[in-house]
Design a protein around this motif. Structure first.
Motif, PDB file in Angstrom:
ATOM      1  N   PHE A 292       9.339 106.854 -38.374  1.00 46.69           N
ATOM      2  CA  PHE A 292       9.505 105.808 -37.376  1.00 46.69           C
ATOM      3  C   PHE A 292       9.117 104.464 -37.989  1.00 46.69           C
ATOM      4  O   PHE A 292       8.183 104.374 -38.786  1.00 46.69           O
ATOM      5  N   ALA A 293       9.827 103.420 -37.576  1.00 45.71           N
ATOM      6  CA  ALA A 293       9.579 102.099 -38.148  1.00 45.71           C
ATOM      7  C   ALA A 293       8.352 101.429 -37.550  1.00 45.71           C
ATOM      8  O   ALA A 293       7.782 100.521 -38.159  1.00 45.71           O
ATOM      9  N   GLY A 294       7.956 101.840 -36.345  1.00 43.44           N
ATOM     10  CA  GLY A 294       6.809 101.194 -35.714  1.00 43.44           C
ATOM     11  C   GLY A 294       6.203 102.065 -34.643  1.00 43.44           C
ATOM     12  O   GLY A 294       6.531 103.237 -34.504  1.00 43.44           O
ATOM     13  N   GLU A 295       5.292 101.465 -33.883  1.00 41.59           N
ATOM     14  CA  GLU A 295       4.627 102.170 -32.787  1.00 41.59           C
ATOM     15  C   GLU A 295       5.364 101.897 -31.486  1.00 41.59           C
ATOM     16  O   GLU A 295       6.325 101.144 -31.436  1.00 41.59           O
ATOM     17  N   GLY A 296       4.879 102.495 -30.403  1.00 42.92           N
ATOM     18  CA  GLY A 296       5.461 102.243 -29.097  1.00 42.92           C
ATOM     19  C   GLY A 296       6.625 103.170 -28.797  1.00 42.92           C
ATOM     20  O   GLY A 296       6.869 104.156 -29.500  1.00 42.92           O
ATOM     21  N   ASN A 297       7.375 102.825 -27.743  1.00 44.28           N
ATOM     22  CA  ASN A 297       8.434 103.689 -27.242  1.00 44.28           C
ATOM     23  C   ASN A 297       9.834 103.258 -27.656  1.00 44.28           C
ATOM     24  O   ASN A 297      10.805 103.918 -27.267  1.00 44.28           O
ATOM     25  N   ASP A 298       9.960 102.186 -28.400  1.00 39.63           N
ATOM     26  CA  ASP A 298      11.254 101.815 -28.983  1.00 39.63           C
ATOM     27  C   ASP A 298      11.318 102.498 -30.346  1.00 39.63           C
ATOM     28  O   ASP A 298      10.770 102.016 -31.332  1.00 39.63           O
ATOM     29  N   LEU A 299      12.004 103.633 -30.408  1.00 35.92           N
ATOM     30  CA  LEU A 299      11.832 104.563 -31.528  1.00 35.92           C
ATOM     31  C   LEU A 299      12.855 104.354 -32.645  1.00 35.92           C
ATOM     32  O   LEU A 299      13.587 105.273 -33.037  1.00 35.92           O
ATOM     33  N   LEU A 361      16.073 118.404 -33.506  1.00 37.16           N
ATOM     34  CA  LEU A 361      14.971 117.471 -33.713  1.00 37.16           C
ATOM     35  C   LEU A 361      13.730 118.194 -34.224  1.00 37.16           C
ATOM     36  O   LEU A 361      13.354 119.240 -33.679  1.00 37.16           O
ATOM     37  N   PRO A 362      13.074 117.656 -35.241  1.00 40.74           N
ATOM     38  CA  PRO A 362      11.765 118.206 -35.633  1.00 40.74           C
ATOM     39  C   PRO A 362      10.778 118.059 -34.481  1.00 40.74           C
ATOM     40  O   PRO A 362      10.887 117.147 -33.659  1.00 40.74           O
ATOM     41  N   ASP A 363       9.822 118.957 -34.410  1.00 41.61           N
ATOM     42  CA  ASP A 363       8.884 118.966 -33.290  1.00 41.61           C
ATOM     43  C   ASP A 363       8.152 117.641 -33.134  1.00 41.61           C
ATOM     44  O   ASP A 363       7.944 117.154 -32.008  1.00 41.61           O
ATOM     45  N   ALA A 364       7.753 117.032 -34.248  1.00 44.55           N
ATOM     46  CA  ALA A 364       7.020 115.769 -34.160  1.00 44.55           C
ATOM     47  C   ALA A 364       7.887 114.670 -33.549  1.00 44.55           C
ATOM     48  O   ALA A 364       7.402 113.842 -32.761  1.00 44.55           O
ATOM     49  N   PHE A 365       9.165 114.645 -33.901  1.00 39.70           N
ATOM     50  CA  PHE A 365      10.084 113.677 -33.313  1.00 39.70           C
ATOM     51  C   PHE A 365      10.269 113.955 -31.825  1.00 39.70           C
ATOM     52  O   PHE A 365      10.293 113.041 -30.993  1.00 39.70           O
ATOM     53  N   LYS A 366      10.397 115.231 -31.478  1.00 35.54           N
ATOM     54  CA  LYS A 366      10.649 115.594 -30.090  1.00 35.54           C
ATOM     55  C   LYS A 366       9.516 115.136 -29.178  1.00 35.54           C
ATOM     56  O   LYS A 366       9.753 114.583 -28.094  1.00 35.54           O
ATOM     57  N   GLN A 367       8.289 115.333 -29.604  1.00 34.35           N
ATOM     58  CA  GLN A 367       7.156 114.960 -28.766  1.00 34.35           C
ATOM     59  C   GLN A 367       7.104 113.454 -28.539  1.00 34.35           C
ATOM     60  O   GLN A 367       6.831 112.988 -27.424  1.00 34.35           O
ATOM     61  N   ARG A 368       7.373 112.705 -29.580  1.00 42.26           N
ATOM     62  CA  ARG A 368       7.361 111.235 -29.412  1.00 42.26           C
ATOM     63  C   ARG A 368       8.520 110.795 -28.528  1.00 42.26           C
ATOM     64  O   ARG A 368       8.380 109.885 -27.707  1.00 42.26           O
ATOM     65  N   LEU A 369       9.664 111.436 -28.682  1.00 39.69           N
ATOM     66  CA  LEU A 369      10.821 111.114 -27.857  1.00 39.69           C
ATOM     67  C   LEU A 369      10.546 111.398 -26.382  1.00 39.69           C
ATOM     68  O   LEU A 369      10.836 110.568 -25.511  1.00 39.69           O
ATOM     69  N   LEU A 370       9.966 112.547 -26.082  1.00 37.47           N
ATOM     70  CA  LEU A 370       9.693 112.899 -24.685  1.00 37.47           C
ATOM     71  C   LEU A 370       8.660 111.947 -24.059  1.00 37.47           C
ATOM     72  O   LEU A 370       8.742 111.613 -22.865  1.00 37.47           O
ATOM     73  N   THR A 371       7.718 111.478 -24.852  1.00 38.35           N
ATOM     74  CA  THR A 371       6.764 110.486 -24.356  1.00 38.35           C
ATOM     75  C   THR A 371       7.485 109.209 -23.928  1.00 38.35           C
ATOM     76  O   THR A 371       7.198 108.636 -22.864  1.00 38.35           O
ATOM     77  N   ALA A 372       8.450 108.774 -24.740  1.00 33.78           N
ATOM     78  CA  ALA A 372       9.218 107.574 -24.415  1.00 33.78           C
ATOM     79  C   ALA A 372      10.092 107.802 -23.188  1.00 33.78           C
ATOM     80  O   ALA A 372      10.185 106.939 -22.298  1.00 33.78           O
TER      81      ALA A 372
END
Length: 377
Positions: A292-299, A361-372
């Motif tokens: 990911f390029a940065g933090e937050g929910n704009d992924l 999706l890798p699990d780590a990506f999925k969790q961040r995506l669902l948070t957003a």
């Protein structure tokens, strides 16, 4: 030959509850409907979350042809989890999809590239003054499909690809290609590069790959419009596939699922650690390099490390397809439906992607995506 006659766009509406399965249609068509069953997609196998089926029944979206068959899988599973729900998706290309989203004509856009700097403010205006978010939902390898009868195995690298798509290498028996294909009988035949003539996120990713992996050779930059200056253009994914099929000596970049269904020969890529064939395993190995390029929910993703990888067994030419959504500013029914669709897609919908030519999706990506997704208002 007028290659722009290939791949005319059309509107895709799938009633997921009426479809028993999904089949990738032949000959590179951009149609993602079918009647044959696909056990992985049709099973609706449960995952970690049950669907919240609130919101309106009908959503609209437009954009990337690269993600079109994945959207078909997601829509089918959404209809199974939430009977009566349906997404109408228009596969017009990433550029057109973003334009329609900004104009407020669709609920969200599909794009193989995140919003550009000059699109951020108009997208926020469309979202009632709130930021639009780029949510990566689909990873897909980009195949180098070629039409070279008698050549069953072809190895290229980023430097040679850059030279092919700028016209610096224009014949298949060029010494630069021969050096990568020891012992192969390469014909004395003109190379015809086929590129996307419409605004395309796949083109953007292809050019970003060349920029990262062959910076001394590819100095044309990136963007959704092809910058190489060599070859012939074709519209949409289907147009590139059909043009390669119809043109001896052609090579084009196209998503793996469409190359598979059209039975195109696909080149291997030598990243410096040996030639790598495009397979599910080599694609998954490359995704491990994405960040990911940065933090937050704009992924937004930083794919430069993926494109430039020299890891053995990793296929570097990949794209990530985003759903571009309003973080806030939808009416309540639309917001709830968008969240419902994206949640199902990120969970249960992933099980059908491998058969459709994508990488789950890798699990780590999925969790961040669902948070957003859960943060959308």
């Amino acid at each position: 030959m007028n290659l722009n006659r290939f791949g005319k766009a059309f509107f895709v509406t799938m009633s997921a509850t009426a479809i028993t399965g999904l089949t990738l249609t032949a000959c590179g068509s951009d149609n993602n409907t079918g009647s044959s069953s696909s056990s992985s997609a049709a099973s609706g196998s449960s995952s970690s979350a049950s669907a919240d089926c609130d919101g309106k029944d009908a959503l609209t979206a437009e954009g990337s042809t690269a993600q079109q068959n994945a959207i078909g899988v997601f829509n089918q599973v959404w209809g199974q989890k939430c009977p009566g729900k349906n997404l109408s998706y228009n596969p017009t290309g990433s550029g057109a999809g973003v334009t329609q989203f900004i104009a407020g004509q669709v609920d969200f856009a599909g794009s193989d590239s995140p919003l550009s700097k000059d699109q951020v403010d108009p997208a926020a205006k469309r979202c009632q003054g709130h930021p639009a978010w780029n949510l990566p939902l689909v990873f897909g390898p980009v195949a180098l499909g070629y039409n070279l009868p008698g050549v069953d195995k072809l190895v290229l690298n980023a430097d040679v690809l850059a030279k092919i798509f700028t016209g610096a290498v224009s014949n298949w028996n060029d010494p630069a290609i021969a050096a990568l294909n020891s012992g192969a009988s390469l014909p004395d035949q003109k190379i015809t590069p086929i590129y996307r003539s419409d605004s395309s996120g796949t083109t953007d990713n292809f050019q970003k790959y060349l920029t990262a992996a062959a910076p001394q050779t590819w100095t044309k930059g990136a963007g959704k419009e092809f910058q190489g200056g060599a070859g012939e253009g074709a519209q949409k994914t289907a147009g590139v596939v059909q043009a390669v099929q119809a043109t001896p000596g052609a090579i084009g970049y196209v998503e793996k699922g469409f190359a598979d269904q059209a039975k195109l020969s696909m080149a291997q890529i030598d990243t410096g650690s040996g030639a790598v064939e495009l397979t599910d395993d080599s694609a998954k190995a490359a995704i491990d390099s994405a960040k990911f390029a940065g933090e937050g929910n704009d992924l937004v993703l930083d794919l430069n490390s993926l494109y430039a990888t020299k890891a053995a067994g990793a296929y570097p030419l990949m794209l990530a397809t985003y759903e571009i959504v309003c973080s806030e500013g939808y009416d309540a029914d639309t917001s709830a439906a968008v969240k419902s669709f994206l949640t199902v897609a990120a969970n249960d919908g992933q099980s059908g992607l491998t058969a459709a030519g994508y990488v789950p999706l890798p699990d780590a990506f999925k969790q961040r995506l669902l948070t957003a997704v859960n943060a959308i208002k």
